[in-house]
Design a protein around this motif. Structure first.
Motif, PDB file in Angstrom:
ATOM      1  N   ARG A 110      -5.292   7.432  -1.707  1.00 57.17           N
ATOM      2  CA  ARG A 110      -5.460   5.826  -1.202  1.00 57.17           C
ATOM      3  C   ARG A 110      -6.085   5.342  -0.014  1.00 57.17           C
ATOM      4  NH1 ARG A 110      -0.194   3.544  -3.570  1.00 57.17           N
ATOM      5  NH2 ARG A 110      -0.197   1.648  -2.510  1.00 57.17           N
ATOM      6  N   GLU A 121      -6.386   0.230   2.087  1.00 53.27           N
ATOM      7  CA  GLU A 121      -5.844  -0.853   0.991  1.00 53.27           C
ATOM      8  C   GLU A 121      -5.110  -1.199   2.160  1.00 53.27           C
ATOM      9  OE1 GLU A 121      -3.929   0.083  -2.449  1.00 53.27           O
ATOM     10  OE2 GLU A 121      -4.939   1.404  -1.994  1.00 53.27           O
ATOM     11  N   LEU A 152      -1.450  -2.993   1.632  1.00 47.70           N
ATOM     12  CA  LEU A 152      -0.483  -3.122   0.343  1.00 47.70           C
ATOM     13  C   LEU A 152       0.572  -4.669   0.684  1.00 47.70           C
ATOM     14  CD1 LEU A 152       1.145  -0.151   1.790  1.00 47.70           C
ATOM     15  CD2 LEU A 152       0.167  -0.064   0.227  1.00 47.70           C
ATOM     16  N   GLY A 153      -0.113  -5.502   1.668  1.00 41.96           N
ATOM     17  CA  GLY A 153       1.131  -6.760   1.826  1.00 41.96           C
ATOM     18  C   GLY A 153       1.046  -7.301   2.790  1.00 41.96           C
ATOM     19  N   THR A 182      -1.263  -1.934   6.076  1.00 41.02           N
ATOM     20  CA  THR A 182      -1.898  -1.432   5.857  1.00 41.02           C
ATOM     21  C   THR A 182      -1.908   0.722   5.235  1.00 41.02           C
ATOM     22  OG1 THR A 182      -3.222  -0.351   7.382  1.00 41.02           O
ATOM     23  CG2 THR A 182      -3.247  -2.119   6.495  1.00 41.02           C
ATOM     24  N   VAL A 241       4.198   5.214   2.251  1.00 39.00           N
ATOM     25  CA  VAL A 241       3.859   4.492   1.881  1.00 39.00           C
ATOM     26  C   VAL A 241       4.365   3.464   0.399  1.00 39.00           C
ATOM     27  CG1 VAL A 241       1.942   4.358  -0.366  1.00 39.00           C
ATOM     28  CG2 VAL A 241       2.041   5.478   1.650  1.00 39.00           C
ATOM     29  N   ALA A 242       4.835   3.825  -0.103  1.00 34.45           N
ATOM     30  CA  ALA A 242       6.005   3.879  -0.603  1.00 34.45           C
ATOM     31  C   ALA A 242       7.454   2.917  -0.394  1.00 34.45           C
ATOM     32  CB  ALA A 242       6.906   5.481  -2.319  1.00 34.45           C
ATOM     33  N   GLU A 272       5.253  -0.380   0.400  1.00 32.61           N
ATOM     34  CA  GLU A 272       5.145  -0.991  -0.639  1.00 32.61           C
ATOM     35  C   GLU A 272       6.702  -1.722  -1.303  1.00 32.61           C
ATOM     36  OE1 GLU A 272       1.572   1.492  -3.335  1.00 32.61           O
ATOM     37  OE2 GLU A 272       3.897   2.228  -2.999  1.00 32.61           O
ATOM     38  N   ASP A 287       7.455  -6.263  -1.141  1.00 38.18           N
ATOM     39  CA  ASP A 287       7.618  -6.650  -2.511  1.00 38.18           C
ATOM     40  C   ASP A 287       8.631  -7.820  -2.035  1.00 38.18           C
ATOM     41  OD1 ASP A 287       9.424  -7.529  -4.733  1.00 38.18           O
ATOM     42  OD2 ASP A 287       8.709  -5.071  -5.945  1.00 38.18           O
ATOM     43  N   LYS A 347      10.776   2.232  -5.625  1.00 41.29           N
ATOM     44  CA  LYS A 347       9.041   2.229  -5.943  1.00 41.29           C
ATOM     45  C   LYS A 347       9.170   3.318  -6.337  1.00 41.29           C
ATOM     46  CE  LYS A 347       7.426  -2.276  -5.522  1.00 41.29           C
ATOM     47  NZ  LYS A 347       6.831  -2.608  -6.379  1.00 41.29           N
TER      48      LYS A 347
END
Length: 432
Positions: A107, A111, A113-114, A124, A146-147, A150, A154, A414
């Motif tokens: 990645r 980036e 992520l939210g 990020t 990272v998961a 994420e 959510d 995730k």
């Protein structure tokens, strides 16, 4: 303080607030009405008529800016003074160490992520790596981190509520082939510090809530007692599949062996000690008796939402259940039918809310409409609400029960995305 800092994170640093004098649960309805019409009304009028003082925003450093140089001890002292650590020594997040983590993901570092609350900061790949370094994680844990983030961002999980007074802590559950590759412990001492993957990744969760989300004790984190970060729980998939049950990952709709992260808020964790019995049904009855002491299950009725309690059983218990023909679904249905709470055990104020909900038709149908105190009510809305995980000492008959707060920290699963060169990267770090 919490209201002001949360408002600032949402871009409203000067938002006026009205404060009730004391806790509303300790005053009568008459006193509450008097406070609203008196002190609080005066605050409302002032908030609407007096211009608040201006408060600006402080620019944050860029991701590659060097914010401090010094010895290991000096770096730790600096981070502690700026509330970037929880008091334990951190690993200084040098550019070199962060880039080692970034090698273990395909990645882009920038980036997003939210969005993270209460500070309205972006999640990020870069700041995941930074906090992973600080928490003592190994670079190869990066895909798991990272998961986790994420899952955190959510909307179903609702991380923005984690500064509430019950001081909810999050249980992280991991599944898949990565358990062996990364050295997760899922046997004896499953929730004890002492295994780097379980311990440092658990620490990462709380570190990220502090540094990225902005949850700080005495400020935006108002946990009455609070708690420490929870050690990551890995499922004993060998025992599960060997005895014919689906893994937790399969329960969540994935394939056996898929690398997964599940996060679920457990406001309360309790242990049922020595539930063993020659009869599998008696074992379930023993577990259900302990569930009834875990009153937070009842919270879902107050919010009109589902709560999903987590029940962790050992392989020894699983063996008795499976040998006597119990499927995982049959166990869930037994829990649903028999794990109940007597209304009279609730406090007076909660009983009043409970019956108010019945009168107004807000509660699920299975609760019924009886106004009796000496009756038992369901703890969940469906058998499928129970999360059942197998872990812990393979020779013991203990059970761990975690209960949430309904609308806060709803379970989210995730997949863990491994980099294309995962095998080569893993081989490289193992030879060092």
């Amino acid at each position: 303080m919490q209201g002001k800092l949360t408002a600032k994170g949402l871009g409203l640093p000067n938002l006026p607030h009205t404060i009730h004098p004391g806790h509303v649960n300790f005053v009568t309805d008459e006193q509450l009405e008097a406070n609203v019409a008196g002190t609080m009304l005066d605050q409302v009028i002032e908030g609407l008529t007096v211009q608040p003082e201006e408060e600006g925003f402080v620019r944050e450093p860029g991701k590659r800016d060097i914010i401090f140089e010094g010895t290991y001890e000096e770096v730790n002292e600096y981070f502690l003074e700026h509330e970037w650590s929880e008091g334990l020594p951190i690993v200084p997040p040098t550019i070199d160490k962060v880039e080692q983590f970034l090698r273990f993901t395909d990645r882009d570092p920038d980036e997003v992520l939210g969005k993270l609350l209460p500070d309205s900061r972006e999640a990020t790949i870069w700041n995941v790596a930074v906090n992973g370094v600080m928490s003592g994680c190994r670079p190869e844990y990066m895909p798991v981190l990272v998961a986790i983030v994420e899952a955190m961002v959510d909307p179903a999980f609702g991380h923005e509520h984690l500064g509430h007074t019950p001081g909810t802590e999050t249980l992280i559950i991991v599944n898949g082939t990565m358990l062996e590759e990364l050295g997760f412990n899922y046997g004896q001492a499953a929730l004890r510090p002492g295994f780097q993957a379980n311990t440092s990744i658990g620490r990462f969760w709380r570190m990220y809530l502090r540094n990225a989300c902005g949850f700080l004790p005495h400020k935006t984190d108002k946990g009455c007692f609070g708690g420490n970060f929870r050690i990551v729980l890995a499922e004993d998939e060998e025992s599960v599949t060997g005895m014919g049950w689906p893994t937790h990952g399969q329960d969540e709709g994935y394939r056996a062996g898929d690398n997964l992260v599940t996060i679920t808020a457990c406001t309360e964790m309790t242990q049922a000690i020595e539930v063993g019995d020659p009869s599998a049904e008696q074992i379930l009855t023993n577990i259900e008796a302990r569930m009834a002491d875990n009153h937070m299950f009842i919270q879902f009725f107050f919010r009109g939402m589902v709560t999903r309690p987590t029940v962790v059983i050992t392989p020894a218990i699983l063996k008795v259940l499976t040998e006597q023909g119990w499927t995982k679904q049959a166990v869930r249905e037994h829990f649903y039918a028999n794990a109940k709470l007597r209304v009279s055990r609730l406090s007076g104020m909660i009983v009043e809310r409970f019956y108010k909900g019945i009168r107004e038709g807000n509660w699920p149908e299975q609760l019924g409409s009886s106004m009796e105190l000496e009756r038992d009510i369901q703890m969940v809305s469906s058998p499928d609400d129970f999360i059942i995980v197998v872990a812990g000492d393979r020779d013991r008959d203990h059970v761990e029960i975690g209960s949430g707060n309904g609308y806060i920290g709803f379970p989210v699963t995730k997949p863990v995305q491994l980099p294309a060169a995962w095998a080569a990267l893993l081989a490289e770090v193992r030879t060092k």
